[in-house]
Design a protein around this motif. Structure first.
Motif, short mmCIF file in Angstrom:
data_model
loop_
_atom_site.label_atom_id
_atom_site.label_comp_id
_atom_site.label_asym_id
_atom_site.label_seq_id
_atom_site.Cartn_x
_atom_site.Cartn_y
_atom_site.Cartn_z
N GLY A 198 0.98 9.10 -4.57
CA GLY A 198 1.66 9.32 -5.85
C GLY A 198 1.09 8.47 -6.97
N LEU A 199 0.40 7.38 -6.62
CA LEU A 199 -0.11 6.47 -7.64
C LEU A 199 -1.57 6.72 -7.97
N ALA A 200 -2.16 7.75 -7.35
CA ALA A 200 -3.60 7.96 -7.51
C ALA A 200 -3.97 8.14 -8.97
N ALA A 202 -9.79 6.48 -11.17
CA ALA A 202 -10.60 5.41 -10.59
C ALA A 202 -10.54 5.42 -9.07
N CYS A 203 -9.40 5.88 -8.52
CA CYS A 203 -9.21 5.87 -7.07
C CYS A 203 -10.21 6.77 -6.37
N THR A 204 -10.50 7.94 -6.98
CA THR A 204 -11.42 8.86 -6.33
C THR A 204 -12.86 8.57 -6.72
N HIS A 238 0.86 -1.18 0.00
CA HIS A 238 0.00 0.00 0.00
C HIS A 238 0.90 1.23 0.00
N PRO A 239 0.58 2.23 -0.81
CA PRO A 239 1.46 3.42 -0.89
C PRO A 239 1.68 4.08 0.47
N TYR A 240 0.65 4.03 1.35
CA TYR A 240 0.81 4.67 2.66
C TYR A 240 1.86 3.94 3.49
N ARG A 243 -6.08 -0.32 -4.94
CA ARG A 243 -6.37 -0.98 -6.21
C ARG A 243 -5.11 -1.15 -7.05
N ARG A 244 -4.07 -0.41 -6.77
CA ARG A 244 -2.85 -0.50 -7.59
C ARG A 244 -1.70 -1.12 -6.81
N TRP A 245 -2.04 -2.05 -5.88
CA TRP A 245 -1.01 -2.57 -4.98
C TRP A 245 0.13 -3.25 -5.72
S1 SF4 Z 1 -6.24 3.18 -4.25
FE1 SF4 Z 1 -5.34 4.66 -5.56
S2 SF4 Z 1 -5.20 6.46 -4.34
FE2 SF4 Z 1 -5.63 4.84 -2.96
S3 SF4 Z 1 -3.69 4.20 -2.29
FE3 SF4 Z 1 -4.09 2.95 -3.99
S4 SF4 Z 1 -3.26 4.03 -5.66
FE4 SF4 Z 1 -3.31 5.43 -4.06
#
Ligand code: SF4
Lengths: 620, 317
Positions: free
Chosen positions: A589-591, A594-596, A547-549, A614-616
């Motif tokens: 950074g990967l947003a 679709a994420c929002t 996860h990006p976080y 979704r982009r793990w």
């Molecule tokens: S779902 Fe999209 S915005 Fe949320 S963490 Fe993953 S890449 Fe980032």
């Protein structure tokens, strides 16, 4: 100032304003002469010419009541103003010059406080003789020290403000800076002080006049009117009514004004209702539901927590699931506001009253093998579990210990809350426990008060109390945060050691410190704004975040061991303004669009790992 | 604890000395000659011979340090001087009347605590509820009504109209204990009304504050029973500010009973004081002010010590 504040102030302000206006307008009103004596009409009840009747000398009561307000108000306001100006000046001087000046101003003003107030006023009356002027002098002397104290304290505080120091260093005239800084700061407390002074000056003025030592007859004053009416109260009791009502009403209004002012100007005093205890005594939640698939120790299923009620409720925790097996250590990490602490409190049923469980289950399998849902368990049943099977250690050991009880007794208290033991036996066990958590000379330390121990020793004592009954699950909420680094390491070592000894005890370790997590935990749950964003074995999650976080957290850990998770760009969104879709998107950074568009679900990756991204696959 | 008590006592002794000196200075350093002031009532310029005579009588013609020395010396022997009017020793009169005033204050304090403390606790535990609101309003009003208004109305209703009790007065306990208590009840209740409101408010806010403390949550996390939490963890900590405020108010009452004693004809210090102030009988006023102020200081000492007993942290401060 908020509108609610204005509303609170409006009523008392209007009443006081009305009284002041009436008194000020007295000479303009078509009133009878307040000192005109008409002996033949003494004690006549209300009539057309005299709406409130006539007093023991036949004087008009209405007129005397209104003119009397003038005397009372003039004395009180003047005295309060003189005391305010003189006292504030003394306090400013004392606070600015310190040293001898301080002794001459503030300290000597405080000498006045050695005398009971009414007595001091009487002393002044003895010296100067009764009269309105004497009253003003007496009351000013009486109340100046309180102003001096307030102004003095504020001046001292302002002296140390960074920008005052800085401007002084630049050669600015410090006296003027101080005045500019201090006066706005002291204005609110002085305003409160002023209205307090007016109210109590009025009480004293009327009291002295009542004794015949204040306003000199035949001038009207409420105190004098009560004095006069008292002597004829067996014949004309109604005469007592008006001055008593006027005086009491004015003082009630002034006191209401003080309270309102204090609340408005000092918002600290306002946080009244937020105490967990009310929920604690009154909280009987609905009965237990049958629990599916019992966990070996604890499983939280889709927990939702909301702050507040109704449509304005804030989603503090959303759909949190986690599990702890016997003997396992689970770390819950996240920034403040991530909901990690609330989740911990929810397990023990210790949520503050403003926070409610709005969904989900907290399934716990107890010592006797039965499984209960802690989120729906009644308070008496919860209490039997707390401190016995479920225990919690909080962040600040100094605040967790009651300052007025001995440390050993506070450990023994946990034992006696659940075991039927004599006080002596419980105390003996408490000493043994303190010894076990590594408190040197435990027998003597058990008799010490919390303030006599160091921070680390206090946390050891808190831990001793928490493990006193051999709990099956221990929740530690940032137990090392309030301690300095070397002590942190010792406490961690202690907790790891205790867990190894206790065998089956599960441990939930709530922290924001990643270094601590890798040291102590088997598995980790990463939380962000009330949601679990990633979960899995510590080594794998930190080794290859999904996860990006989590990735950002890991990247932000400095080489040292004191990290503060502050290096991630952007800010945590407030609960009342959460982003649509993925809550991390604004900082991610990967947003992508679709994420929002929609919130990502927690996705299982196999091997006990899951992520809410979704982009793990693309997270490096 | 002992060391703390000794230190506080020394400070209190120092304060007693300061108070005595202040009383002395007030009379000797204020502008105007007390003898002249005393004789100039009625707006006539006093006869210089009479002033000189009074100055000698008061010892005002001696050098200040000498006067101060004999004043302090007298105090050490319990001599507070004599009345200007009838030569009666001030100390004797005070010794007779002071116990009655103290009894009144003690009775009022007892009533105030008996009502204020439990009601304040109740209101805090039910904060925001109807009982809390009603009690808070009631307390706000009780605090605002001046004590002599309450007293006068009490006399009007209970003595004049209902004739339950006599309008006031005093019977020595040794002569008739029941009547003594019956006469004590009205003035004590009058003082207690406002005082109970103060105790109530302080207890309420103090308990609310303690309820929010971490150690209360910790006690809950230990599974301690609610009643024990209230009694053992909350009340004792909450009591600390209540004790201070109560004591402060009791100190104020040392002078403040004047009005109530006057209304109910209670022969305590006040009647004596009011007469002395009216007659400008300096030695009497000084004596009473001194004794009450010293009691005030001693009361504060007692509070400090009690405070230390309740809160172990204070002993080491
Ligand atoms: S779902 Fe999209 S915005 Fe949320 S963490 Fe993953 S890449 Fe980032």
């Amino acid at each position: 100032m908020e509108r609610r504040d204005l509303h609170r102030l409006a009523v008392p302000l209007a009443v006081v304003g009305g009284i002041v206006a009436l008194a000020a307008a007295a000479p303009l009103l078509p009133l009878a002469d307040p000192v005109h004596i008409e002996v033949s009409a003494r004690l006549t009840p209300p009539s057309e010419g005299h709406w409130l009747g006539q007093d023991e000398y036949g004087r008009d009561v209405l007129s005397r009541a209104i003119w009397g307000a003038r005397a009372s108000l003039a004395v009180s306001f003047l005295a309060a103003a003189i005391a305010g100006i003189a006292g504030t000046a003394l306090g400013l001087l004392g606070g600015y010059f310190r040293g001898v000046v301080e002794i001459l101003t503030v300290r000597s003003a405080e000498a006045v406080l050695c005398f009971p107030p009414l007595l001091l006023a009487l002393l002044v009356v003895t010296l100067l003789g009764p009269g309105a002027g004497t009253l003003i002098v007496a009351l000013s002397i009486l109340y100046a020290p309180s102003y001096a104290r307030v102004a003095y304290a504020e001046t001292l505080a302002a002296r140390n403000l960074d920008y005052v120091v800085a401007q002084e260093a630049l050669g600015a005239r410090s006296g003027r800076i101080l005045l500019r800084t201090v006066l706005p700061n002291v204005a609110p407390p002085l305003l409160v002080q002023f209205s307090l002074t007016v109210a109590s000056a009025m009480v004293l003025e009327s009291g002295l006049s009542f004794l015949g030592l204040g306003v000199v007859p035949p001038e009207p004053s409420w105190g004098l009117m009560i004095r006069g009416a008292r002597s004829t109260m067996d014949q004309a009791p109604w005469l007592l009514l008006w001055p008593c009502l006027a005086l009491t009403g004015t003082i009630v209004a002034l006191n209401m004004l003080c309270d309102a002012l204090r609340d408005v100007l000092d918002p600290r005093g306002r946080t009244v209702s937020a105490n967990p205890f009310r929920a604690f005594v009154s909280g009987l939640l609905p009965a237990t539901e049958p629990a599916p698939a019992p966990p070996a120790l604890l499983r939280v299923d889709g927990l939702h927590l909301a702050i507040g009620h109704g449509p304005g409720a804030l989603p503090a925790v959303r759909d949190v699931s986690l599990a702890v097996a016997p003997g396992e250590t689970l770390a819950v990490v996240g920034e403040s506001g991530s909901g990690k602490t609330l989740t911990g409190l929810a397990i023990l049923g210790l949520l503050p009253p403003v926070v409610r469980v709005t969904g989900g289950r907290i399934l716990y399998t107890g010592r006797d093998g039965t499984t209960v849902d802690l989120a729906r368990l009644g308070e008496p049943a919860l209490r039997r579990l707390r401190g016995d099977e479920l225990s919690m250690v909080f962040q600040d050991p100094s605040a967790s210990l009651n300052p007025v009880h001995r440390v050993g007794d506070q450990v023994a208290e946990t034992i006696r809350a659940h075991r039927d033991l004599s006080a002596a036996e419980a105390r003996r066990r408490a000493v043994a426990l303190l010894d076990r958590v590594g408190l040197p000379d435990a027998a003597r330390r058990a008799r010490a008060y919390p303030h006599e121990l160091s921070g680390g020793q206090r946390q050891r004592a808190v831990i001793a109390a928490a493990i006193a009954n051999g709990p099956r699950l221990l929740i530690a909420d940032e137990p090392t945060t309030a301690l300095d680094v070397t002590i942190q390491a010792q406490i961690l070592e202690l907790m790891a050691g205790l867990k190894a000894q206790a065998g089956g005890m599960g441990l939930i370790f709530v922290t924001h410190n990643l270094a601590v997590v890798s040291e102590i935990a088997d598995r980790v749950v990463v939380m962000y704004v009330g949601e679990v964003v990633e979960e899995g074995p510590v080594a794998e999650v930190f080794g290859s975040p999904r996860h990006p976080y989590t990735a950002a957290l890991v990247a932000s850990v400095p080489e040292g061991d004191d990290d503060r998770l502050s290096a991630i760009p952007g800010v945590v969104p407030p609960l009342h303004d959460l982003p649509a879709g993925c809550r991390f998107a604004p900082r991610c950074g990967l947003a992508e669009p679709a994420c929002t568009a929609g919130a990502p679900a927690l996705e299982s990756l196999g091997g006990g790992r899951s992520t809410r991204c979704r982009r793990w696959r693309e997270v490096a | 604890m002992l060391g703390y008590a000794v230190r506080r006592s020394v400070v209190a002794l120092g304060l007693v000395w300061v108070v005595a000196t202040l009383v002395f200075l007030v009379i000797h350093l204020i502008p105007g000659d007390p003898a002249e002031l005393l004789l100039s009532q009625g707006g006539f310029a006093p006869d210089p011979a009479a002033v000189a005579e009074l100055r000698t009588q008061l010892g005002l013609d001696r050098p200040l340090p000498v006067q101060y020395g004999s004043y302090i010396g007298g105090l050490l022997h319990g001599d507070l001087g004599h009345s200007l009017l009838d030569e009666h020793p001030v100390a004797e009169e005070i010794a007779l009347r002071l116990p009655r005033t103290l009894e009144l204050i003690a009775a009022a304090a007892l009533l105030a605590v008996v009502f204020g403390l439990p009601l304040g606790t109740l209101a805090a535990l039910r904060a925001g509820g109807p009982a809390d609101r009603a009690l808070s309003v009631l307390a706000g009003v009780s605090m605002s009504v001046p004590v002599f208004v309450v007293g006068t109305l009490v006399v009007l209703v209970f003595a004049q109209k209902l004739r339950w009790v006599s309008a006031g007065g005093f019977t020595p306990f040794s002569r008739d204990p029941l009547e003594h208590l019956a006469l004590l009840a009205m003035p004590a209740a009058t003082i207690a009304l406002g005082l109970a409101a103060v105790v109530f408010r302080m207890t309420r806010s103090s308990i609310l504050e303690v309820l929010g403390r971490d150690y209360v949550r910790t006690a809950m996390a230990k599974g301690v029973a609610p009643l024990r939490i209230v009694v053992h963890h909350v009340i004792r900590n909450a009591l600390i500010p209540v004790v201070t405020v109560l004591a402060l108010h009791l100190g104020t009452l040392l002078g403040g009973t004047v009005l109530v004693e006057y209304v109910f004809n209670w022969p305590g210090l006040s009647g004596y004081l009011v007469n002395a102030v009216e007659a400008r009988d300096y030695p009497e006023v000084m004596g009473i002010v001194l004794v009450i102020s010293v009691l005030f200081v001693l009361l504060n000492l007692a509070v400090d010590l009690l405070y230390a007993l309740l809160d172990p942290r204070v002993r080491h401060a």
